[in-house]
Each structure stands twice: as structure tokens, then as C-alpha cells.
Scaffold this motif. Structure first.
Motif, PDB file in Angstrom:
ATOM      1  N   GLN A   1      55.479 -75.432   4.201  1.00 61.23           N
ATOM      2  CA  GLN A   1      54.152 -75.246   4.771  1.00 61.23           C
ATOM      3  C   GLN A   1      53.444 -74.036   4.178  1.00 61.23           C
ATOM      4  OE1 GLN A   1      55.151 -75.104   8.939  1.00 61.23           O
ATOM      5  NE2 GLN A   1      54.487 -77.215   9.219  1.00 61.23           N
ATOM      6  N   GLN A   2      52.118 -74.136   4.220  1.00 64.03           N
ATOM      7  CA  GLN A   2      51.279 -73.058   3.715  1.00 64.03           C
ATOM      8  C   GLN A   2      51.302 -71.881   4.678  1.00 64.03           C
ATOM      9  OE1 GLN A   2      49.604 -72.210   1.259  1.00 64.03           O
ATOM     10  NE2 GLN A   2      47.826 -71.044   1.825  1.00 64.03           N
ATOM     11  N   ASP A   3      51.597 -70.707   4.173  1.00 66.35           N
ATOM     12  CA  ASP A   3      51.428 -69.500   4.973  1.00 66.35           C
ATOM     13  C   ASP A   3      49.951 -69.157   4.981  1.00 66.35           C
ATOM     14  OD1 ASP A   3      54.093 -69.158   5.568  1.00 66.35           O
ATOM     15  OD2 ASP A   3      54.480 -68.100   3.689  1.00 66.35           O
ATOM     16  N   ALA A   4      49.435 -68.854   6.171  1.00 65.50           N
ATOM     17  CA  ALA A   4      47.993 -68.718   6.313  1.00 65.50           C
ATOM     18  C   ALA A   4      47.418 -67.600   5.464  1.00 65.50           C
ATOM     19  CB  ALA A   4      47.651 -68.489   7.777  1.00 65.50           C
ATOM     20  N   ALA A   5      48.215 -66.624   5.099  1.00 70.81           N
ATOM     21  CA  ALA A   5      47.672 -65.514   4.334  1.00 70.81           C
ATOM     22  C   ALA A   5      47.637 -65.799   2.841  1.00 70.81           C
ATOM     23  CB  ALA A   5      48.476 -64.256   4.592  1.00 70.81           C
ATOM     24  N   GLN A   6      48.204 -66.947   2.419  1.00 69.68           N
ATOM     25  CA  GLN A   6      48.185 -67.283   1.001  1.00 69.68           C
ATOM     26  C   GLN A   6      46.900 -68.054   0.719  1.00 69.68           C
ATOM     27  OE1 GLN A   6      51.704 -69.548   0.439  1.00 69.68           O
ATOM     28  NE2 GLN A   6      53.072 -67.809   0.508  1.00 69.68           N
ATOM     29  N   SER A   7      45.851 -67.380   0.363  1.00 69.44           N
ATOM     30  CA  SER A   7      44.585 -68.054   0.095  1.00 69.44           C
ATOM     31  C   SER A   7      44.306 -68.032  -1.395  1.00 69.44           C
ATOM     32  CB  SER A   7      43.440 -67.363   0.852  1.00 69.44           C
ATOM     33  OG  SER A   7      43.324 -66.020   0.451  1.00 69.44           O
ATOM     34  N   SER A   8      43.309 -68.849  -1.782  1.00 69.29           N
ATOM     35  CA  SER A   8      43.025 -68.962  -3.212  1.00 69.29           C
ATOM     36  C   SER A   8      41.814 -68.152  -3.624  1.00 69.29           C
ATOM     37  CB  SER A   8      42.792 -70.442  -3.554  1.00 69.29           C
ATOM     38  OG  SER A   8      41.678 -70.935  -2.837  1.00 69.29           O
ATOM     39  N   GLU A   9      41.252 -67.371  -2.671  1.00 63.07           N
ATOM     40  CA  GLU A   9      40.032 -66.655  -3.045  1.00 63.07           C
ATOM     41  C   GLU A   9      40.325 -65.597  -4.109  1.00 63.07           C
ATOM     42  OE1 GLU A   9      41.455 -64.590   0.814  1.00 63.07           O
ATOM     43  OE2 GLU A   9      41.432 -66.583  -0.063  1.00 63.07           O
ATOM     44  N   ALA A  10      39.402 -65.469  -5.047  1.00 61.12           N
ATOM     45  CA  ALA A  10      39.598 -64.514  -6.135  1.00 61.12           C
ATOM     46  C   ALA A  10      39.013 -63.166  -5.762  1.00 61.12           C
ATOM     47  CB  ALA A  10      38.928 -65.035  -7.407  1.00 61.12           C
ATOM     48  N   GLY A  11      39.573 -62.138  -6.349  1.00 61.84           N
ATOM     49  CA  GLY A  11      38.992 -60.817  -6.199  1.00 61.84           C
ATOM     50  C   GLY A  11      39.417 -60.082  -4.948  1.00 61.84           C
ATOM     51  N   THR A  12      40.374 -60.683  -4.137  1.00 57.21           N
ATOM     52  CA  THR A  12      40.815 -60.005  -2.924  1.00 57.21           C
ATOM     53  C   THR A  12      41.805 -58.919  -3.296  1.00 57.21           C
ATOM     54  OG1 THR A  12      40.534 -62.026  -1.666  1.00 57.21           O
ATOM     55  CG2 THR A  12      41.940 -60.336  -0.696  1.00 57.21           C
TER      56      THR A  12
ATOM     57  N   SER B   1      37.040 -64.892   7.907  1.00 55.01           N
ATOM     58  CA  SER B   1      37.109 -63.842   6.889  1.00 55.01           C
ATOM     59  C   SER B   1      37.258 -64.416   5.484  1.00 55.01           C
ATOM     60  CB  SER B   1      38.280 -62.901   7.186  1.00 55.01           C
ATOM     61  OG  SER B   1      39.511 -63.510   6.824  1.00 55.01           O
ATOM     62  N   GLY B   2      37.370 -65.749   5.389  1.00 54.67           N
ATOM     63  CA  GLY B   2      37.497 -66.376   4.086  1.00 54.67           C
ATOM     64  C   GLY B   2      38.910 -66.748   3.689  1.00 54.67           C
ATOM     65  N   ASN B   3      39.856 -66.664   4.602  1.00 55.16           N
ATOM     66  CA  ASN B   3      41.247 -67.003   4.308  1.00 55.16           C
ATOM     67  C   ASN B   3      41.409 -68.522   4.386  1.00 55.16           C
ATOM     68  OD1 ASN B   3      44.003 -67.493   4.331  1.00 55.16           O
ATOM     69  ND2 ASN B   3      44.484 -65.662   5.519  1.00 55.16           N
ATOM     70  N   GLN B   4      41.387 -69.192   3.238  1.00 55.65           N
ATOM     71  CA  GLN B   4      41.467 -70.644   3.211  1.00 55.65           C
ATOM     72  C   GLN B   4      42.865 -71.151   3.601  1.00 55.65           C
ATOM     73  OE1 GLN B   4      38.658 -72.008   2.962  1.00 55.65           O
ATOM     74  NE2 GLN B   4      37.589 -70.163   2.276  1.00 55.65           N
ATOM     75  N   GLY B   5      43.881 -70.307   3.415  1.00 57.38           N
ATOM     76  CA  GLY B   5      45.223 -70.712   3.828  1.00 57.38           C
ATOM     77  C   GLY B   5      45.303 -70.967   5.316  1.00 57.38           C
ATOM     78  N   ALA B   6      44.486 -70.240   6.111  1.00 57.53           N
ATOM     79  CA  ALA B   6      44.480 -70.464   7.551  1.00 57.53           C
ATOM     80  C   ALA B   6      43.970 -71.859   7.882  1.00 57.53           C
ATOM     81  CB  ALA B   6      43.633 -69.400   8.247  1.00 57.53           C
TER      82      ALA B   6
ATOM     83  N   ASP C   1      41.192 -57.430   7.916  1.00 56.29           N
ATOM     84  CA  ASP C   1      41.916 -57.891   6.734  1.00 56.29           C
ATOM     85  C   ASP C   1      42.282 -59.362   6.919  1.00 56.29           C
ATOM     86  OD1 ASP C   1      44.393 -58.535   5.129  1.00 56.29           O
ATOM     87  OD2 ASP C   1      44.001 -56.503   4.374  1.00 56.29           O
ATOM     88  N   GLY C   2      41.758 -60.224   6.055  1.00 56.01           N
ATOM     89  CA  GLY C   2      41.962 -61.658   6.198  1.00 56.01           C
ATOM     90  C   GLY C   2      43.406 -62.083   6.080  1.00 56.01           C
ATOM     91  N   ARG C   3      44.134 -61.460   5.149  1.00 58.08           N
ATOM     92  CA  ARG C   3      45.552 -61.805   4.998  1.00 58.08           C
ATOM     93  C   ARG C   3      46.328 -61.390   6.240  1.00 58.08           C
ATOM     94  NH1 ARG C   3      48.550 -59.382   1.063  1.00 58.08           N
ATOM     95  NH2 ARG C   3      49.837 -61.223   0.743  1.00 58.08           N
ATOM     96  N   ALA C   4      46.047 -60.213   6.767  1.00 53.99           N
ATOM     97  CA  ALA C   4      46.740 -59.754   7.963  1.00 53.99           C
ATOM     98  C   ALA C   4      46.430 -60.664   9.149  1.00 53.99           C
ATOM     99  CB  ALA C   4      46.353 -58.307   8.272  1.00 53.99           C
ATOM    100  N   LEU C   5      45.195 -61.108   9.267  1.00 53.33           N
ATOM    101  CA  LEU C   5      44.837 -62.029  10.348  1.00 53.33           C
ATOM    102  C   LEU C   5      45.649 -63.318  10.239  1.00 53.33           C
ATOM    103  CD1 LEU C   5      40.965 -61.509  10.304  1.00 53.33           C
ATOM    104  CD2 LEU C   5      42.442 -61.110  12.288  1.00 53.33           C
TER     105      LEU C   5
END
Length: 684
Positions: free
Chosen positions: A55-66, A133-138, A99-103
């Protein structure tokens, strides 16, 4: 346009506006929540169970520049494994700072279980803010939660929408989950070709997760024709790309001989490779191999230690496995309290599917003392989480007055609404209620209709029940040949009762030409596959015989117990040993030892053992009944195992005391009389 893009003509071409609920839904809307979601024993073909899915961990997003904070993943792992309060406070502070990854990680902490108890209200709140916050993994993780429906009510349409949004953002996990949704028809019209195209387009990305997904589809069949060779090829490619889950799956394939010759040593090697890469399911399978001696010598202590190591890292599947080991007994001493403790820990770690099993445990009183109120509470929790199996069990509880005042109308409503959503188990349950009668008036025609609907939806238990109706002529359907076809369908689908009924049809020539050797072979094939009911049936045939056509063969029965006894729980093995000794008993000394052995059995199997003694050795059965009737003051004659007039009068008196004397009208040695005598002498 990319393969995963939504086609313009698709009815769900635009993303719906979704509002995250911060609290679990109230009970009043339970029936509407059911969407046919199945439990882990009915895993959708091609879909990994919660413990094994990459499963996808919610903090693993594909947004660039984070800006990346490499210590966040370490914090998450530390919290999930140990519940470290300081680490949790630090992660929470980062999340509250936006912090989107922390969320996303905080959502994982409260939804994946482990050292921190599951709290879905908090998890949904954190995931919702992570998405903002833009976290697509969520988005992917929310889709998985609504797809699976073990912790929140299943909502396939909402799951599809989340996966679509993640795919539109070019999140590779979102693309994978979208392809899988098309394969299964989750929240959208099924489109297998499109699903295969989307998943195949990912190639070896995500450490081989897409290849592993294709491997599972071809391994289990369903949307595509099962093809073991293709499945193994995909999983080998996935393993080469870094998928430890595929190493585990390959081990299972070679352990079980699924489409290939079984190779225990090779299975053990795959499990070891997966465990070495940190795959916790691989570690559990490695532990099981040591417990049962798969590809290595039996080493129960080492095996348990490996499984406990995985459980110590918060793996809910490992906890469930430990519960199963203590429930089954054998490799470790059976311990109902430990089994329930591990099941409850697994639930706390996020394995919501065990809620129904815990309810069944307290309903049946097999591992622990029966507690109807607690059983009802577990069913209610499962229903509140949106599990269709929980809603059905809750409906049954209302119908039967289990742990709650009976409310037949409410119970039927819950089950009927679940059936109307397409849930085959609910349809089969309604068939059972109308077939058996009782709290719900018997209606054979309705039972037949519901069983047919369930069978058409793929419910193998309903196929067996239809076979019984056609065999016995229920609802005017006498057609033994048609019954055999339903049994055959169920057996080919792997249902143990289908295999047993098919074997019995050949044993007795019901709907087919009599073929005793084939009948026994059908049942033994199922027993060899590890199905406990088939083991019991095989033992009974050899031990008790079936008239002059199938003489008693106690030696064959003991051989069968030696070969397949490990598939029985410890208490059932003890019962079967006693019944074999019963079959061999010849005099009063033997009968006395059998009667004393009956008392020494675990309480959970005494009544079944006494009833089974009637077929194994009628004189030993009569002696044991005389012994217990004498203790109740109903019999004053000698203990001799003979069905004397005073013995018959004592049995009749017991039947009268039970309030169900009508069950004894066919004579003191009839099977129904023996069951009532056993139930009365050994109440649960």
C-alpha cells in the motif's frame, strides 16, 4: 493522453467534490453502507490482503520541489513499532505546522495500527489536511481505506474517485490503484483490458509493485483466467525489481503447489529472502515454515519467535497468525485465552476483519466461555465499520435475540438491505433463515430463491445448500442429479462441504452411479488439502463404516488420523482418538475407560464425542449414557452397556426433562435422540 487518464465518455469523467467525515458514521445508516465488501476469507481475486498489499504510504507523494526531511520516515517507523511518545509529539508538531508529509504520516500512524491504537477519526482528519497541502499519496491511502472497508464503511465509488484524483496528479500508486479498480470494477464499470493496459504501462516501477499486482491477478483468477505460469513470471520479474512481497508470494506458490509441483525447500528460501529484506509477511511465513516443518525441520520455538518478532513490529497479520496457532493447538498447546488476546491485539493494530471472528468466538463459546452480549458488541463494531459481514451477523443477532432482545423485523431489514446491495453472503443467510425456520417462519420457496441468487453471485455455500434442496426434495425440487452438479461446482471452487457432499453422492449413489472408491477419494482429496470437516468425515467413514457396502476399517481410520490429524484443532484430535478407542472397545473394562476418557476431554467436544460414540460402538455409548444417567439419579441399574428396559426408561425421562421429548420418538438409539441426550448431559 496517458493510459490512466479518464476517457471523456466515461460516466465518472469529472472528479466529484468529496467531504471527509471526521467521525465514524452513526449506526442508523448501517444498512446503506453495505456494498458487498467481503472479509479476508473471501479476498477479491487479485487483491492483496491488508497485511501483504504494497500500500501507498500517504507521505509518499509525487509533487516536485518539496523539501525532503529524511528523518520523518524514521519517526514514522519508530512510532508504529514502539509508540514512542516523544517521536509522536515531534511528528505531530511538524504536522500542525502544515508539513504535508508529516500530516500524511500522522494519518498512517492512526490508521495502520501497531503500537499506537487505530483512531480513524484522527486518521481521516490528518489525511484530509494532507490532501489539502498537496500530498497526493494521501489520496491513494484514502482510496485504499474506502476500497477495503475494514476500518471505515466501504465506498467503492469514493475509492475510485480518490484513485482517479491521484492518477490525474501522476502519482504512480494512484495509477496502479486505478488500474486495479478497472480490473475489479471497483466503483466503476469493469474494464479488464483497460486495467491491464494501465497496470502494464507502469512496468517495473514502484519496486515491481505493478508487476506483482499482475502476478496476483493471474495467480488467483477472476478478472482474468488463472494462469500459474504467467503469475510466476510476473512475480519473478517483480522480485527482480525489488518487490519483497513477490518473494513472499512465490514462497506461498511453491509451499502450496499452486500450479507447480510443491517445493518446500524452495518455498523456505523465498520466505527467507523476503524476511531478509524486511518484509514482515515474509517473516511470518518463515516462522510458520519452522512451526510446521515446511522445507526444514520442525522448530516450534524458533517459528513462534519469528512470528512474534513481526508482531512486535506492529504487524496485524502476525498477531492474527499467533491467534490462529493458539486457537488450533497442536504445534503449540491450545489456549483460548491467548488466541483471543492475539486476535484483539490484531484488531487494535488495524485488522478490523477479525471483529466478526471474535464475535463468532464469543457466540459459539469454543475458545472461551460463551458471552452473547460481547459477541453482539463485536458484531456491532464490525457493522459500524461498514463491514457487510458484520452487518449480516448483527442482523442474525437481532433475529435470534443473541445478546440483545430479539427484533426479527430489524434483523431481517439489515440482512435484506445488505443482500439488495449485491452481497452474496447476505443472500445465503436469508436462504438459511427461510430454510430452517424458527424465529423466521420457514418458507422453502424463498429459501430456494435466495440460495439461487447467492449461487449465481458465486457463493459456494449456497451451491451446497441448493444441492441439499435438490437432493432431498425441498421446495418441490427433488432432482438428485441437479444436486450433484451444484455439489460439483462447490467442490471445484474449493468448498470442503461441496467435496464432502459430492463424495457422499458417490458413496450412496445419489444422482450418480454408485462408486464407493471415488466417493472416498473425493473426500480424502479435500482432507489432504487441510480441510478439517473432510478429515472428520473421512475418519467417520473408516471408523464407523456405512452398512454392509462400506465395512468398518479402524486401521484405515488410524492411518488417516496419522496423516491428516494435524489439520484438526487439538480438542477435536483428542475427540477423534477417543472415538477410535471407542470403536475398538469390547468389554465393560474398555467401556469404563471410554466413559472416563469422555469426562477427561475438553468441555468443548464432550457432547459431540458422546453423540459420535453411538456410531462407533453402540454398547460403549450406552455404557457412557448409563454412567451419566446414574449420576443424575435417573438410572439405578448396572453399568453394562446393554439397552435394557430400565435404561430405555431412564433415557425417556431425560428426554422429558429436556422439554424436547418429541426428538426422542424414533427410539433410544436414533441419531436425533443421541444428539438430544448429548446436549442435555453436556450443556454448553
Amino acid at each position: 493522453m496517458a493510459l490512466w487518464k479518464l476517457k471523456a465518455e466515461h460516466p465518472m469523467q469529472t472528479t466529484k467534490s468529496l467531504v471527509l467525515s471526521l467521525t465514524l458514521p452513526v449506526f442508523a445508516g448501517l444498512a446503506a453502507m453495505a456494498h458487498g465488501q467481503t472479509g479476508p476469507e473471501e479476498t477479491v481475486p487479485g487483491e492483496a490482503t491488508a497485511e501483504e498489499a504494497p500500500q501507498q504510504d500517504a507521505a509518499q507523494s509525487s509533487e516536485a520541489g518539496t523539501d525532503q526531511q529524511p528523518d520523518l520516515e524514521d519517526l514514522r517507523r519508530q512510532i508504529l513499532a514502539t509508540g514512542d511518545a516523544a517521536a509522536l509529539d515531534r511528528l505531530a508538531a511538524l504536522a500542525e505546522g502544515g508539513d504535508g508529509r508529516a500530516l500524511g504520516f500522522m494519518g498512517d500512524v492512526y490508521s495502520r495500527g501497531g503500537a499506537v491504537p487505530v483512531d480513524m477519526a484522527r486518521a481521516l482528519d490528518y489525511y484530509g489536511r494532507a490532501v489539502e497541502s498537496g500530498n497526493q499519496g494521501a489520496l491513494v491511502r484514502l482510496g485504499e481505506l474506502y476500497r477495503d472497508g475494514s476500518l471505515i464503511p466501504a465506498d467503492p465509488e469514493k475509492a475510485f474517485d480518490y484513485f482517479s484524483r491521484a492518477a490525474e496528479a501522476e502519482n504512480p500508486w494512484g495509477i496502479l490503484r486505478l488500474g486495479e479498480a478497472y480490473m475489479r470494477g471497483t466503483g466503476t464499470a469493469q474494464d479488464v483490458a483497460r486495467g491491464l493496459e494501465i497496470i502494464g504501462g507502469l512496468g517495473p516501477a514502484l519496486n515491481g509493485a505493478a508487476l506483482a499486482s499482475l502476478g496476483d491477478f493471474y495467480l488467483r483468477g477472476g478478472p482474468v483466467q488463472a494462469d500459474a505460469a504467467k503469475a510466476i513470471d510476473y512475480h519473478e520479474q517483480a522480485a527482480a525489481a525489488g518487490s519483497s512481497s513477490s518473494l513472499t508470494r512465490l514462497g506461498e506458490v511453491y509451499r502450496d503447489g499452486n500450479g507447480v509441483p510443491a517445493d518446500p525447500a524452495r518455498a523456505l528460501d523465498y520466505f527467507q529472502q523476503a524476511a531478509d529484506l524486511g518484509n514482515l509477511t515474509g517473516l511470518v511465513r518463515l516462522g510458520e515454515a519452522h512451526v510446521h516443518g515446511v522445507g526444514t525441520d520442525v522448530d516450534v520455538a524458533r517459528g513462534i519467535a519469528l512470528i512474534e518478532e513481526a508482531a512486535g513490529q506492529g504487524n496485524a497479520g502476525a498477531m492474527a497468525t499467533l491467534g490462529d496457532l493458539y486457537a488450533l493447538g497442536g504445534a503449540v498447546p491450545a489456549d483460548g485465552a491467548k488466541a483471543v488476546e492475539w486476535y484483539e491485539r490484531s484488531v487494535a493494530a488495524g485488522n478490523g476483519w477479525l471483529l466478526v471472528r471474535l464475535g463468532d468466538t464469543y457466540r459459539d463459546g469454543r475458545l472461551v466461555e460463551a458471552d452473547p452480549a460481547l459477541a453482539f458488541a463485536y458484531y456491532q463494531r464490525a457493522a459500524e465499520a461498514g463491514q457487510s459481514s458484520g452487518i449480516v451477523r448483527l442482523g442474525e443477532a437481532y433475529v435470534q435475540g443473541l445478546g440483545v432482545p430479539a427484533d426479527v423485523e430489524r434483523g431481517l431489514s439489515l440482512i435484506e438491505e445488505t443482500a439488495a446491495s449485491g452481497n452474496a453472503s447476505a443472500m445465503a443467510t436469508l436462504g438459511n433463515l427461510y430454510s430452517r425456520g424458527g424465529a423466521v417462519a420457514a418458507d422453502p420457496a424463498k429459501a430456494l430463491d435466495y440460495y439461487r441468487q447467492a449461487a449465481e453471485a458465486g457463493h459456494v455455500g449456497a451451491m451446497v445448500n441448493l444441492g441439499d434442496l435438490y437432493r432431498d426434495g425441498g421446495a418441490g425440487t427433488a432432482d438428485p442429479g441437479q444436486g450433484v452438479e451444484y455439489y460439483r461446482q462447490a467442490a471445484e471452487a474449493g468448498n470442503v462441504w461441496g467435496a464432502i457432499r459430492l463424495g457422499e453422492a458417490y458413496l450412496y449413489g445419489q444422482g450418480v452411479e454408485r462408486d464407493i472408491a471415488r466417493g472416498i477419494a473425493e473426500i480424502e482429496r479435500s482432507a489432504a488439502a487441510g480441510n478439517a470437516p473432510a478429515v472428520r468425515a473421512l475418519l467417520s467413514i473408516h471408523r464407523d463404516g456405512r452398512g454392509s457396502a462400506i465395512p468398518r476399517a479402524p486401521g484405515k481410520a488410524r492411518d488417516a488420523l496419522e496423516r491428516y490429524g494435524a489439520f484438526l484443532p487439538a480438542d477435536e484430535r483428542a475427540r477423534e482418538v477417543l472415538l477410535l478407542d471407542t470403536a475398538a472397545a469390547t468389554d465393560r473394562t474398555d467401556f469404563r475407560a471410554i466413559s472416563e476418557g469422555l469426562e477427561a476431554l475438553p468441555a468443548s467436544v464432550r457432547r459431540d464425542a458422546l453423540a459420535g460414540m453411538r456410531g462407533a460402538n453402540a454398547n460403549a455409548y450406552v455404557y457412557a449414557v448409563q454412567d451419566r444417567l446414574a449420576q443424575r439419579g435417573l438410572y439405578g441399574g448396572p453399568l453394562n452397556g446393554l439397552l435394557t428396559g430400565s435404561t430405555i426408561r431412564a433415557i425417556n425421562a431425560l428426554c422429558s426433562q429436556s422439554g424436547q421429548a418429541s426428538r426422542c420418538v424414533r427410539g433410544p438409539l436414533h441419531g436425533e435422540t443421541a444428539r438430544l441426550v448429548s446436549e442435555t448431559l453436556f450443556p454448553l
